[in-house]
Structure formats: structure tokens, C-alpha cells
Design a protein around this motif. Structure first.
Motif, PDB file in Angstrom:
ATOM      1  N   ASP A  30      14.617  57.033  25.844  1.00  0.00           N
ATOM      2  CA  ASP A  30      15.278  57.641  26.981  1.00  0.00           C
ATOM      3  C   ASP A  30      16.443  56.731  27.335  1.00  0.00           C
ATOM      4  O   ASP A  30      16.849  55.917  26.519  1.00  0.00           O
ATOM      5  CB  ASP A  30      14.313  57.836  28.158  1.00  0.00           C
ATOM      6  N   ALA A  31      16.941  56.816  28.520  1.00  0.00           N
ATOM      7  CA  ALA A  31      18.089  56.000  28.916  1.00  0.00           C
ATOM      8  C   ALA A  31      17.789  54.506  28.874  1.00  0.00           C
ATOM      9  O   ALA A  31      18.697  53.689  28.809  1.00  0.00           O
ATOM     10  CB  ALA A  31      18.549  56.398  30.310  1.00  0.00           C
ATOM     11  N   SER A  32      16.511  54.146  28.879  1.00  0.00           N
ATOM     12  CA  SER A  32      16.154  52.731  28.913  1.00  0.00           C
ATOM     13  C   SER A  32      16.117  52.060  27.543  1.00  0.00           C
ATOM     14  O   SER A  32      15.962  50.861  27.453  1.00  0.00           O
ATOM     15  CB  SER A  32      14.806  52.551  29.605  1.00  0.00           C
ATOM     16  N   GLY A  33      16.218  52.811  26.462  1.00  0.00           N
ATOM     17  CA  GLY A  33      16.226  52.138  25.168  1.00  0.00           C
ATOM     18  C   GLY A  33      15.621  52.922  24.032  1.00  0.00           C
ATOM     19  O   GLY A  33      15.598  54.143  24.041  1.00  0.00           O
ATOM     20  N   LEU A  34      15.107  52.177  23.049  1.00  0.00           N
ATOM     21  CA  LEU A  34      14.572  52.753  21.825  1.00  0.00           C
ATOM     22  C   LEU A  34      13.090  52.445  21.674  1.00  0.00           C
ATOM     23  O   LEU A  34      12.596  51.452  22.179  1.00  0.00           O
ATOM     24  CB  LEU A  34      15.324  52.188  20.616  1.00  0.00           C
ATOM     25  N   ASN A  35      12.407  53.309  20.967  1.00  0.00           N
ATOM     26  CA  ASN A  35      11.006  53.094  20.614  1.00  0.00           C
ATOM     27  C   ASN A  35      10.910  52.727  19.146  1.00  0.00           C
ATOM     28  O   ASN A  35      11.583  53.322  18.314  1.00  0.00           O
ATOM     29  CB  ASN A  35      10.197  54.379  20.799  1.00  0.00           C
ATOM     30  N   ILE A  36      10.046  51.785  18.818  1.00  0.00           N
ATOM     31  CA  ILE A  36       9.742  51.485  17.421  1.00  0.00           C
ATOM     32  C   ILE A  36       8.800  52.570  16.916  1.00  0.00           C
ATOM     33  O   ILE A  36       7.880  52.983  17.613  1.00  0.00           O
ATOM     34  CB  ILE A  36       9.103  50.094  17.294  1.00  0.00           C
TER      35      ILE A  36
END
Length: 87
Positions: free
Chosen positions: A15-21
Motif C-alpha cells: 500500500d502507500a507504506s511500502g512493499l511486501n516480501i
């Protein structure tokens, strides 16, 4: 056969907060010119092959060795052209 090392990390937008591994994501490496699956190795001497599709680990990482060249590397359904140089 001179081999080069390559490492990837599978990521997905969160989301706007970043990436998921993305852990345990399918990975294939194919020759960019004729789309044949390329042999990849777990060691720099080319003695231990990694079957494909390979999988990223619990941290979303996969490291492998492959002959120098250009490849279509598909991770989790997304394909990127990579270039690997002999070590």
C-alpha cells in the motif's frame, strides 16, 4: 563453462507504506532469444542444479548461478530481462 551469480528478491506492492516480501514465489529463468528454460545452479562450479520453477525462500530471496547471458526471469508471474556476467 563460466558461470555468473544472480540474486533476486520477490516483492509486491503493499500500500502507500511500502512493499511486501513474497515468500515461496515461483521463479523461472529462460533464454531471452529462444525461451528455452535455462539450467541454473546452486553452486559456482555448476555441479548442483536447481529445478525449475524454483522458489524464493521465506525471506523472498533466491540466489543462483547461470551461464553468462541475457535471460527472461519470471518471478511470481512478472517477467524481467536480466543480464548475467561471468564471475
Amino acid at each position: 563453462m563460466p558461470l555468473g551469480a544472480y540474486s533476486i528478491t520477490a516483492l509486491a506492492k503493499k500500500d502507500a507504506s511500502g512493499l511486501n516480501i513474497v515468500k515461496e514465489s515461483a521463479v523461472t529463468v529462460k533464454d531471452v532469444t529462444n525461451t528455452t528454460t535455462q539450467t541454473i545452479y546452486s553452486d559456482s562450479t555448476g555441479l548442483s542444479t536447481i529445478s525449475q520453477p524454483a522458489e524464493t525462500d521465506a525471506n523472498g530471496n533466491l540466489s543462483f548461478y547461470v551461464e553468462a547471458g541475457q535471460y527472461a526471469c519470471t518471478v511470481g508471474g512478472v517477467t524481467k530481462i536480466i543480464e548475467v556476467f561471468a564471475s
